[in-house]
Every structure is written in C-alpha cells, then in structure tokens.
Scaffold this active site. Structure first.
Site, PDB file in Angstrom:
ATOM      1  N   ARG A   1     -12.771  -6.841   9.319  1.00 19.21           N
ATOM      2  CA  ARG A   1     -13.094  -5.727   8.439  1.00 19.21           C
ATOM      3  C   ARG A   1     -14.421  -5.567   8.193  1.00 19.21           C
ATOM      4  O   ARG A   1     -15.025  -4.484   7.967  1.00 19.21           O
ATOM      5  CB  ARG A   1     -12.444  -5.450   7.236  1.00 19.21           C
ATOM      6  CG  ARG A   1     -10.852  -5.563   7.355  1.00 19.21           C
ATOM      7  CD  ARG A   1     -10.083  -5.312   6.125  1.00 19.21           C
ATOM      8  NE  ARG A   1      -8.677  -5.804   6.325  1.00 19.21           N
ATOM      9  CZ  ARG A   1      -8.001  -4.678   6.378  1.00 19.21           C
ATOM     10  NH1 ARG A   1      -8.273  -3.553   6.290  1.00 19.21           N
ATOM     11  NH2 ARG A   1      -6.472  -4.950   6.274  1.00 19.21           N
TER      12      ARG A   1
ATOM     13  N   HIS B   1      -2.280  -4.706   2.389  1.00 18.52           N
ATOM     14  CA  HIS B   1      -3.576  -4.617   2.825  1.00 18.52           C
ATOM     15  C   HIS B   1      -3.605  -4.263   4.591  1.00 18.52           C
ATOM     16  O   HIS B   1      -4.647  -3.710   4.930  1.00 18.52           O
ATOM     17  CB  HIS B   1      -4.447  -5.698   2.710  1.00 18.52           C
ATOM     18  CG  HIS B   1      -6.090  -5.576   2.844  1.00 18.52           C
ATOM     19  ND1 HIS B   1      -6.764  -4.495   2.581  1.00 18.52           N
ATOM     20  CD2 HIS B   1      -6.925  -6.492   3.590  1.00 18.52           C
ATOM     21  CE1 HIS B   1      -8.105  -4.619   2.796  1.00 18.52           C
ATOM     22  NE2 HIS B   1      -8.127  -5.627   3.303  1.00 18.52           N
TER      23      HIS B   1
ATOM     24  N   ASP C   1      -4.092  -0.172  -3.700  1.00 20.66           N
ATOM     25  CA  ASP C   1      -4.300   0.987  -2.445  1.00 20.66           C
ATOM     26  C   ASP C   1      -3.282   1.835  -2.722  1.00 20.66           C
ATOM     27  O   ASP C   1      -2.317   2.426  -1.806  1.00 20.66           O
ATOM     28  CB  ASP C   1      -4.261   0.225  -0.968  1.00 20.66           C
ATOM     29  CG  ASP C   1      -5.524  -0.345  -0.453  1.00 20.66           C
ATOM     30  OD1 ASP C   1      -6.109  -0.557  -1.629  1.00 20.66           O
ATOM     31  OD2 ASP C   1      -5.502  -0.432   0.743  1.00 20.66           O
TER      32      ASP C   1
ATOM     33  N   ASN D   1      -8.630  -2.714  -2.400  1.00 21.61           N
ATOM     34  CA  ASN D   1      -9.835  -2.419  -2.126  1.00 21.61           C
ATOM     35  C   ASN D   1     -10.267  -0.914  -2.046  1.00 21.61           C
ATOM     36  O   ASN D   1     -11.598  -0.733  -2.182  1.00 21.61           O
ATOM     37  CB  ASN D   1     -10.276  -3.014  -0.520  1.00 21.61           C
ATOM     38  CG  ASN D   1      -9.243  -2.231   0.382  1.00 21.61           C
ATOM     39  OD1 ASN D   1      -8.004  -2.691   0.328  1.00 21.61           O
ATOM     40  ND2 ASN D   1     -10.003  -1.902   1.340  1.00 21.61           N
ATOM     41  N   HIS D   2      -9.301  -0.104  -2.092  1.00 17.50           N
ATOM     42  CA  HIS D   2      -9.315   1.182  -2.029  1.00 17.50           C
ATOM     43  C   HIS D   2      -9.624   1.836  -3.395  1.00 17.50           C
ATOM     44  O   HIS D   2      -9.934   2.951  -3.852  1.00 17.50           O
ATOM     45  CB  HIS D   2      -8.095   2.064  -1.239  1.00 17.50           C
ATOM     46  CG  HIS D   2      -8.507   2.223   0.067  1.00 17.50           C
ATOM     47  ND1 HIS D   2      -9.368   3.282   0.629  1.00 17.50           N
ATOM     48  CD2 HIS D   2      -8.506   1.175   1.173  1.00 17.50           C
ATOM     49  CE1 HIS D   2      -9.495   3.114   1.902  1.00 17.50           C
ATOM     50  NE2 HIS D   2      -9.132   1.511   2.140  1.00 17.50           N
TER      51      HIS D   2
ATOM     52  N   HIS E   1      -3.922  -8.192  -3.607  1.00 17.02           N
ATOM     53  CA  HIS E   1      -4.132  -7.145  -2.448  1.00 17.02           C
ATOM     54  C   HIS E   1      -4.405  -7.715  -0.805  1.00 17.02           C
ATOM     55  O   HIS E   1      -3.737  -7.318   0.168  1.00 17.02           O
ATOM     56  CB  HIS E   1      -4.807  -6.330  -2.675  1.00 17.02           C
ATOM     57  CG  HIS E   1      -4.999  -4.985  -1.810  1.00 17.02           C
ATOM     58  ND1 HIS E   1      -4.083  -4.047  -1.536  1.00 17.02           N
ATOM     59  CD2 HIS E   1      -5.775  -4.584  -0.814  1.00 17.02           C
ATOM     60  CE1 HIS E   1      -4.176  -3.300  -0.725  1.00 17.02           C
ATOM     61  NE2 HIS E   1      -5.483  -3.698  -0.265  1.00 17.02           N
TER      62      HIS E   1
ATOM     63  N   HIS F   1      -1.058   4.488  -0.595  1.00 14.98           N
ATOM     64  CA  HIS F   1      -2.195   5.388   0.142  1.00 14.98           C
ATOM     65  C   HIS F   1      -1.900   6.807  -0.160  1.00 14.98           C
ATOM     66  O   HIS F   1      -1.845   7.557   1.147  1.00 14.98           O
ATOM     67  CB  HIS F   1      -2.556   5.011   1.538  1.00 14.98           C
ATOM     68  CG  HIS F   1      -3.459   3.866   1.568  1.00 14.98           C
ATOM     69  ND1 HIS F   1      -4.658   3.828   1.306  1.00 14.98           N
ATOM     70  CD2 HIS F   1      -3.145   2.583   2.287  1.00 14.98           C
ATOM     71  CE1 HIS F   1      -5.237   2.722   1.740  1.00 14.98           C
ATOM     72  NE2 HIS F   1      -4.370   1.996   2.174  1.00 14.98           N
TER      73      HIS F   1
ATOM     74  N   ASP G   1      -5.962   7.171  -1.743  1.00 14.38           N
ATOM     75  CA  ASP G   1      -7.011   7.376  -0.305  1.00 14.38           C
ATOM     76  C   ASP G   1      -6.181   7.688   0.785  1.00 14.38           C
ATOM     77  O   ASP G   1      -5.023   7.238   1.084  1.00 14.38           O
ATOM     78  CB  ASP G   1      -7.804   6.330  -0.254  1.00 14.38           C
ATOM     79  CG  ASP G   1      -9.310   6.537  -0.947  1.00 14.38           C
ATOM     80  OD1 ASP G   1      -9.515   7.548  -1.381  1.00 14.38           O
ATOM     81  OD2 ASP G   1      -9.786   5.402  -1.196  1.00 14.38           O
ATOM     82  N   ARG G   2      -6.889   8.630   1.764  1.00 14.51           N
ATOM     83  CA  ARG G   2      -6.027   8.793   3.310  1.00 14.51           C
ATOM     84  C   ARG G   2      -4.812   9.891   2.967  1.00 14.51           C
ATOM     85  O   ARG G   2      -4.996  11.047   3.461  1.00 14.51           O
ATOM     86  CB  ARG G   2      -5.718   7.505   3.766  1.00 14.51           C
ATOM     87  CG  ARG G   2      -6.918   6.795   4.236  1.00 14.51           C
ATOM     88  CD  ARG G   2      -6.518   5.520   5.350  1.00 14.51           C
ATOM     89  NE  ARG G   2      -7.612   4.624   5.646  1.00 14.51           N
ATOM     90  CZ  ARG G   2      -8.591   4.907   6.482  1.00 14.51           C
ATOM     91  NH1 ARG G   2      -8.556   5.908   7.131  1.00 14.51           N
ATOM     92  NH2 ARG G   2      -9.416   4.026   6.760  1.00 14.51           N
TER      93      ARG G   2
ATOM     94  N   ASP H   1       0.782  -0.993   0.095  1.00 10.59           N
ATOM     95  CA  ASP H   1       0.138  -0.092  -0.117  1.00 10.59           C
ATOM     96  C   ASP H   1       0.928   1.336  -0.199  1.00 10.59           C
ATOM     97  O   ASP H   1       1.691   1.570   0.908  1.00 10.59           O
ATOM     98  CB  ASP H   1      -0.957  -0.056   1.168  1.00 10.59           C
ATOM     99  CG  ASP H   1      -1.882  -1.140   1.425  1.00 10.59           C
ATOM    100  OD1 ASP H   1      -1.297  -2.241   1.218  1.00 10.59           O
ATOM    101  OD2 ASP H   1      -2.956  -1.009   1.815  1.00 10.59           O
TER     102      ASP H   1
END
Length: 493
Positions: free
Chosen positions: A395, A422, A266, A298-299, A347, A239, A269-270, A237
């Site tokens: 999750r 992940h 990923d 997943n993002h 992922h 991110h 995001d964030r 990730d």
C-alpha cells in the site's frame, strides 16, 4: 546455428509475453484485477529473462501499476510506475500512473510534479490539463489550510451550540428522548435511513458530541470480557454500504446487551451511504456502550475522507462544520480491542519491529491524524504476507508481516490469534499464518465492482473458536459508490 536458435527462442519469449500482456488487458477490462496482475507479472518475468526486450516494455509495468491501484496496492503501483519511467523517461503514461498512486496516498505535491511533466509534453491534452488543475487546487487548498490554522484555537466541539438549533415543524424523522438514544430511536433511525430520509442536524450533532465525550474516556486498547455462554460478533470494513450493514443485522440480530458487536474500522468512504452507516453505528455505541465496540480504521482520517467521499458526503448532507467535528471524534476511537485476553482485534495488523506488547499498544497516543510510520501507522495500515519476515507494504504505508512475525507476537503476548480487516477477500474472510491471523471484510461486492462476499465472525466465550458467516450484496438505491469523492478520484478511477 546456435545463435539463430537462441534468437528464435528469445523472439518466442517476447511473442509469448505480448500475448500474456493482451490476456492481462482482457482481465483488466473485465475488472478481474488479481488475474490481470498475475498475467502482467508473468509477461514481465518472460521479458526480464530475455536479453531482448519489447519496445513497449515500459507499458507492461505501467499497466500492472494501474491494476495494483485498482486493488488499493498503491505502494506496488508506485514502484511499477517508477520502473516504467526508469525504462522510458519519455513514456507519459508512466507519469500518469505514478500520479494516480501518489494521489491515492494523499501525496498531492508529488502527484502534481508528475502531472506537470505530462502537461509540459502535451500542452493541449484536455485530460492532462484537467487532472493537473484539480491536483493544483488540492495542493493550494492544503497550503491555505495550513497557513490559517491556529494551534490554540477552540475545537469544533467547543463551538457548537445545540440549544440554538430548532426542530422544524415539518420534520418527521426520529427524535431523541430526553436527549438520549433509545432502542425505539434506533429502530426509527434505521427505518428512516432505509427510506433515504435524514436525521435532523440537532440530533446528529448531539450524537457526535456524546460519542466524543464517551470515547475520550476510553483507553487506546479496550479489553472485552465475553462470558462462557455469550456470543460475540466481529465485523470488518463496511465502507458506507448501508444496506449491506442492515443485512448483517437481519442475519445476526440487532445489537443488544445479549448480542454484542465489534466493528473493526473503515465504516465510511467509497460507499455513498457513509453518513447513514456512521450514525447508525454511533447510535448503537451510545445505546449499548459496554456491548458495542468500534475500532478506528485507516479511513477514519482526514486524508482518506477528503479523497474517498466521506467529507464530501457530510458537507452535502450537513455542513463543513460537521465534517470537521467527525475528524475530532475519529481521533478518539480506540485502536484495538482484546477479547478475554486471548484474541487481539485491530484494523490493519502487526508492526515493523519485534517485541511490541499489549502495553505498548495501550500507550499509543491516538488523538491525532495517523502518522506515516510507527505503531499507530502499522496498526491501521499493515497487511499479512505468506513469506516469512517483513517487506515493504504493497500500500505504500505500513508494513507486510509474515507468519513468523505473527507467531512471535502472539506468543509474546499470550494470545490465541489475531483478527484484522482492511483487505477485500473473495469469501469475505481468510485464515492465514496457520489460522493465527484472520481477516474479516464485511462489505460485499465492494464498490459495486469486486464481486466478493462479505463476512462476519461469531465467537463463543467458552472457546473463542471463530465461526464465519458469509453473504452476498443486497440491492441499494441507485446512488453510485464514490458519488461524493474528490473530483480527482473520479478522474483517475
């Protein structure tokens, strides 16, 4: 006399539990969420083993729920909040915590119902009313979008007219050469982004359309062949942490025909430099299509992008149209890569059923938003666990799988081991399930709060033995994580 001793013992247990809860609160305030969860759990166990419960027992579960949310274990957070409500249906913080978990999972209608309970009980509470209002807006927005959607309408990519876009005279950023990405373009793009500059929208759209056209021709499971003397790098990730992405290239070299990479989902995001990350990665994908690989995470989905910042960032830096185009591109990202037919990289992880083969993965229809169950859901969302077998996901999506599940899967598919991402890991990586399940996470000091290291894996074709390189976060411009996130995220974080 014996009764008095038992009473004293129970009272001692409750007192100890209260102290443990206070210790957990201290850990939580210091953002040591794993330690907080451990202390809350011990306190809950003490209370559960006693016939006498503290009057505020529901708070133990509500507090642990919030700590789970901070570690993105939204399934556990949901269960704890529901338990708090079960213990005390009038405990409003339980509804708050459950709404937080629902929101994080994109279950806006369920979150709205919990906010309604709080607002009804506290009609003058400004915070409750603000959260209820924002959540209600989201529910109405989604209903409106669903109502106006037309299945037969043209895709965004079909409606974009790049030729009509002009380059302003004062633009001084990187330019494509004959509409192609070159190494000089990528070096200039990195320099421009490092200095917080911007890529012209004409070139940004061109990159997205070209990447989409390429990905459409790729299989869901991509096979990668590494030569015996070749080094191959797998990153987890990112991110939106652009300056940490550049640090990977500083440590390990820029992607090239002799320095291949796989980024395992990923990307966005964030972190608030997601646009810079994704265009850099997509640029290298076009420059070295057979040596630079990207798996979907997943993002890379509408719900996550809408909540955690990427959609807002694209709208701020470009347009709504481009945000919608990204959705179309992400739908075509491969879901897994297999290296030399011996190492599977995806992922999330493994599956909620046995006997899944590589052929089954190849046959997953991926041009869509991730469903809430099935192979595509599992491959993007699942996590390993220490215990054998399977259990419900922490999750709230996907599944948790044990070492026996991993062993059976790699034996069935003649693999050496699997690599997944992940999950934040303190050292940036983790070897689990007798080193047959490896996690790599490449965003150090995740969200500027977690204090973790980042890592990447290098493999050599002749043996495929993983070598781990770890690193700490590097400075970045004063733009906070989640800067572009949905307003609700900042309300409940």
């Amino acid at each position: 006399m014996n009764g008095e001793c038992k009473l004293d013992y129970r009272e001692a247990d409750i007192t100890h539990a209260e102290r443990m809860k206070e210790e957990a609160n201290i850990h939580f305030s210091a953002k040591r969420y794993a330690e907080a969860i451990d202390c809350y759990s011990k306190a809950i166990t003490m209370c559960e083993s006693s016939s006498t419960k503290p009057q505020n027992f529901a708070a133990y579960y509500a507090n642990r729920s919030f700590a789970h949310s901070k570690t993105e274990a939204y399934g556990y957070a949901l269960a704890d909040a529901s338990k708090a409500i079960q213990l005390d249906p009038k405990y409003l913080k339980g509804y708050y915590r459950r709404a937080t978990a629902y929101m994080s999972l994109g279950k806006f209608k369920e979150a709205l119902r919990d906010y309604e309970v709080v607002v009804k009980a506290l009609p003058n509470d400004k915070d409750a009313n603000r959260k209820y209002t924002e959540c209600n807006k989201m529910v109405k927005r989604l209903a409106f979008e669903k109502a106006i959607s037309v299945e037969d309408s043209k895709s965004v990519s079909e409606q974009i007219d790049i030729e009509s876009m002009s380059i302003e005279d004062d633009y001084n950023g990187p330019c494509l050469e004959n509409d192609k990405v070159t190494l000089d373009f990528m070096k200039e793009l990195i320099k421009t982004y490092r200095e917080q500059g911007k890529l012209h929208k004409k070139y940004a759209y061109k990159i997205l359309l070209d990447v989409k056209k390429y990905l459409e021709k790729q299989p869901t499971l991509v096979h990668i062949n590494i030569k015996a003397d070749e080094k191959f790098t797998v990153c987890g990730d990112i991110h939106g942490q652009y300056y940490d992405l550049l640090n990977i290239f500083e440590l390990n070299g820029l992607p090239s025909d002799t320095n291949p990479y796989l980024f395992n989902g990923d990307f966005v995001d964030r972190g608030s430099f997601s646009v810079e990350c994704i265009f850099t990665l997509f640029g290298f994908k076009l420059l070295f299509p057979d040596k630079f690989f990207m798996s979907r995470g997943n993002h890379e989905s509408v719900t996550m992008n809408r909540m955690y910042g990427f959609e807002g960032e694209v709208k701020s830096k470009y347009s709504v149209e481009m945000a919608n185009l990204f959705t179309e591109v992400y739908n075509w990202l491969p879901l897994a890569h297999c290296i030399n037919k011996r190492v599977l990289v995806m992922h999330g992880g493994l599956f909620s059923k046995d006997d899944v083969t590589l052929k089954d993965i190849e046959n997953i229809y991926r041009n869509r938003q991730p469903p809430e169950e099935g192979l595509m859901c599992d491959i993007l969302w699942s996590d390993p666990q220490d215990a054998p077998g399977r259990s419900s996901s922490k999750r709230g999506v996907g599944v948790q799988f044990g070492p026996d599940v991993t062993k059976k899967f790699i034996e069935l598919n003649n693999l050496d081991y699997i690599i997944r991402s992940h999950e934040v890991k303190a050292n940036g990586y983790e070897e689990a399930h007798d080193s047959k399940c490896i996690t790599v996470f490449s965003a150090p000091n995740y969200c500027d709060t977690m204090g973790n290291k980042g890592a990447f894996i290098t493999l050599e074709g002749h043996c495929l033995k993983p070598k781990f390189t770890t690193y700490t976060a590097v400075p970045h411009p004063p733009v906070k994580p989640l800067m572009y996130a949905n307003s609700l995220v900042n309300l409940f974080c």
